[in-house]
Design an enzyme around this catalytic site. Sequence first.
Site, PDB file in Angstrom:
ATOM      1  N   HIS A 101     -15.888  -7.310  10.203  1.00 11.51           N
ATOM      2  CA  HIS A 101     -15.236  -8.399  10.944  1.00 11.51           C
ATOM      3  C   HIS A 101     -15.948  -8.684  12.268  1.00 11.51           C
ATOM      4  CE1 HIS A 101     -11.161  -7.655   8.677  1.00 11.51           C
ATOM      5  NE2 HIS A 101     -12.211  -7.417   7.927  1.00 11.51           N
ATOM      6  N   GLU A 157      -8.428 -10.423  -0.240  1.00  7.77           N
ATOM      7  CA  GLU A 157      -7.929  -9.227   0.453  1.00  7.77           C
ATOM      8  C   GLU A 157      -7.796  -9.495   1.938  1.00  7.77           C
ATOM      9  OE1 GLU A 157      -8.085  -5.374   2.621  1.00  7.77           O
ATOM     10  OE2 GLU A 157      -9.517  -7.013   2.730  1.00  7.77           O
ATOM     11  N   GLU A 204     -13.969   0.349   0.540  1.00  8.42           N
ATOM     12  CA  GLU A 204     -13.966  -0.193   1.909  1.00  8.42           C
ATOM     13  C   GLU A 204     -14.827   0.698   2.793  1.00  8.42           C
ATOM     14  OE1 GLU A 204     -12.626  -2.892   3.179  1.00  8.42           O
ATOM     15  OE2 GLU A 204     -10.922  -3.451   1.916  1.00  8.42           O
ATOM     16  N   HIS A 261     -12.977  -5.882  -2.740  1.00 10.22           N
ATOM     17  CA  HIS A 261     -12.625  -7.303  -2.607  1.00 10.22           C
ATOM     18  C   HIS A 261     -13.898  -8.126  -2.472  1.00 10.22           C
ATOM     19  CE1 HIS A 261     -13.212  -7.332   1.835  1.00 10.22           C
ATOM     20  NE2 HIS A 261     -12.605  -6.155   1.842  1.00 10.22           N
ATOM     21  N   ASP A 265     -18.436  -4.889   4.461  1.00 11.50           N
ATOM     22  CA  ASP A 265     -17.022  -5.169   4.146  1.00 11.50           C
ATOM     23  C   ASP A 265     -16.919  -6.375   3.218  1.00 11.50           C
ATOM     24  OD1 ASP A 265     -14.283  -5.111   4.119  1.00 11.50           O
ATOM     25  OD2 ASP A 265     -14.043  -5.974   6.101  1.00 11.50           O
ATOM     26  N   ASP A 321     -14.023 -11.215  -1.116  1.00  9.35           N
ATOM     27  CA  ASP A 321     -14.000 -12.189  -0.016  1.00  9.35           C
ATOM     28  C   ASP A 321     -14.450 -11.547   1.290  1.00  9.35           C
ATOM     29  OD1 ASP A 321     -11.620 -10.616  -0.268  1.00  9.35           O
ATOM     30  OD2 ASP A 321     -10.636 -11.887   1.208  1.00  9.35           O
TER      31      ASP A 321
END
Length: 382
Positions: A354, A142, A167, A78, A110, A80
């Site tokens: 994150h 995502e 990932e 992904h 990520d 984003d």
Amino acid sequence: MTPPSLREMMQRLIGSPSVSSVSPEWDQSNARVIDHLADWCQSAGFRVERLPIDGHPGKFNLVATAGRGPDGLVLSGHTDTVPFDEARWNSDPFTLTEHDDRWYGLGSCDMKGFFALVLEALRDIDLGRLQHPLVLLATANEESDMCGARALLETHRRLGRYAVIGEPTGLRPVRLHKGIAMEAIRLHGRSGHSSDPALGANALDGMHQAMAELITWRSELQTRYRNPLFAVEVPTLNLGHIHGGDNPNRICAECELQFDIRPLPGMDLDELRSEIDRRVGSRLQDSGLEFERISLFEGTPAMETPEDSPIVRAAETLTGHSAGAVAFGTEGPYLNRMGMQTVILGPGSIDQAHQPDEFLALDQIGPGTRIIRELVTRFCMA
Ligand SMILES: [Zn+2]
């Protein structure tokens, strides 16, 4: 022409903000990341398609293909990132910063770094010699609503036979994860003076019934479903938020409960939702309350790729680790539904994803590119 150096690619990907969020004040276009990847894929010899996503202006998927046929390998990620808390970063999240043998930056692990590693790994591979196609897939959103993966699924297009989603798994293969749904139950009753219950219909009383039903159902699900590959072996249902009523001496007219469900592979989200409707509906049948269930987002299905899938076996051989289960969701279930046996395997640790000061440890790069190169050799060149 060839793609720029690995470091240069990392710098440009990290330097192209592409936050996706269900909060409009955070949400950004991913066009710059897609443009960079499209340029580099083109210069590496891929045919490139930049696919706008209907109903999501500024959002794109990228499909870059080398070779032809239905049975290729898809390397997917992904484009984003999640939103970020700049005050808690020790460096600029949009500048690649090297420190302590780590590359810091938002999306470094990520998972913008995966794309850079793929393009780096392909440098030594002659795409003209592919026996089966190789596809690089880059998706939008995502981290928010998965509209990129959904849009691909809706095209009913076959992209390949096998897929690897890069990932951050610390280069250990993963073939299972739980799904997630977030639901709300709203009960509408009738307010009135608390001295005479007959004057109203109490939504808090009703919610007590609804919660009892959910807790009973949870126990049943946890008896019926169990998978020892997961750290938490059973499906979970968490009562997370409740709001209702306004005063102790008034009959409560409105109450809302929010909860999540994390199903195991084999449990279908739509069936679970119907079951909630059926059970709570029948429990509240004679309550005088109106019952409504709302899905707070579309939900992500659980994922399971068979342990004897060639892509799982190859990932296990190349990494020296048996394929396991993780607690986070991915686009894997969508890719599986598109007919690709999918394994999650990528550089970096989910512990850094994150988080402020997200980084990719440099010692992941050598093994990461080697594994990607080997997968391409096995699935596209033989
Ligand atoms: Zn991710």
